[in-house]
Write an enzyme that holds these catalytic residues in place. Structure first.
Site, short mmCIF file in Angstrom:
data_model
loop_
_atom_site.label_atom_id
_atom_site.label_comp_id
_atom_site.label_asym_id
_atom_site.label_seq_id
_atom_site.Cartn_x
_atom_site.Cartn_y
_atom_site.Cartn_z
N GLY A 11 11.76 4.41 -11.59
CA GLY A 11 10.77 5.66 -11.28
C GLY A 11 10.21 6.22 -9.96
N LYS A 17 4.97 4.64 -12.73
CA LYS A 17 5.63 2.78 -13.14
C LYS A 17 5.01 2.23 -13.37
CE LYS A 17 8.16 2.54 -9.18
NZ LYS A 17 7.15 3.81 -8.93
N THR A 37 5.85 -8.01 -4.91
CA THR A 37 6.64 -8.59 -4.01
C THR A 37 6.47 -7.60 -3.16
OG1 THR A 37 8.11 -7.10 -4.78
CG2 THR A 37 8.92 -8.72 -6.24
N HIS A 52 -3.19 -1.28 -6.21
CA HIS A 52 -3.01 -2.28 -7.88
C HIS A 52 -3.40 -3.58 -7.96
CE1 HIS A 52 1.23 -0.82 -8.08
NE2 HIS A 52 1.33 -0.10 -7.61
N ALA A 54 -6.91 -4.13 -7.74
CA ALA A 54 -8.35 -3.48 -8.64
C ALA A 54 -7.54 -2.72 -9.51
CB ALA A 54 -8.97 -2.33 -7.59
N ARG A 56 -5.07 -4.40 -11.96
CA ARG A 56 -4.87 -5.21 -13.22
C ARG A 56 -6.84 -6.42 -12.84
NH1 ARG A 56 -1.16 -6.06 -8.31
NH2 ARG A 56 -2.40 -8.17 -7.67
#
Length: 187
Positions: A11, A17, A37, A52, A54, A56
């Site tokens: 996306g 995504k 990455t 990201h 926070a 997970r």
């Protein structure tokens, strides 16, 4: 050769995504290893990474991969594992334009890509790979940028060819691009 249990999620920027891929990983019922990455190059990008993190679950294992993404994938692999790689776009940028020497591709970029593809094909885990689809816009003016767009397009094609399932995210909506029966596990 068996078909890998591989889901490829593509996306544009902020298309949803990563959140979609995280939902797939969480619903897998397996222990999840998140292979990141990205590297925080500046304050704004560090904020993106924090967002990201926070989102997970705290119990997911985190591996911050460098150039040897194949090694990170092999280390996380297992029959009852789920591995989420987020994302190929930033990994490839690091290969082609390392922070210490931005310019033409690193000498071993093709070998690193081939090694990752071999690890992906051999994986026993459910693997979810996230990447940007950046080839839908205008042709970039600079030769370094064109080289990157071309390299990512070729990498995305290789992963999509290997994956039984490919999803394109558009405005937060998953669009099935390729669907196939999931591999059956034998007891």
């Amino acid at each position: 050769m068996t078909t890998p249990d591989l889901i490829f999620v593509l996306g544009g920027a902020r298309s949803g995504k990563s959140a979609y891929a995280e939902g797939l990983a969480g619903a897998s019922g397996r222990g999840v290893t998140y292979i990141a990455t990205a590297r925080g190059a500046d304050a704004e990008f560090s904020e993106r990474i924090a967002h990201h993190r926070a989102r997970r679950p705290a119990h997911w294992r985190l591996v911050e991969a460098g150039a040897a993404l194949d090694d990170a994938l092999r280390a996380a692999d297992g029959d009852d594992a789920c591995v989420l790689v987020d994302c190929l776009t930033l990994w490839l940028a690091g290969l082609l334009c390392p922070p210490e020497a931005c310019g033409p591709a690193a000498e071993d970029a093709d070998a690193r890509i081939d090694a990752f593809m071999a690890a992906l094909a051999a994986a026993r885990a459910r693997v979810i790979v996230v990447s940007n689809e950046i080839g839908l816009g205008v042709v970039p003016l600079g030769s370094v940028t064109r080289r990157y767009v071309d390299a990512l397009g070729r990498l995305n094609q290789r992963v999509a060819a290997l994956a039984p399932e490919v999803t394109l995210m558009v405005a937060g909506l998953p669009l099935a691009v390729k669907t196939a029966p999931r591999p059956m596990r034998t007891a």
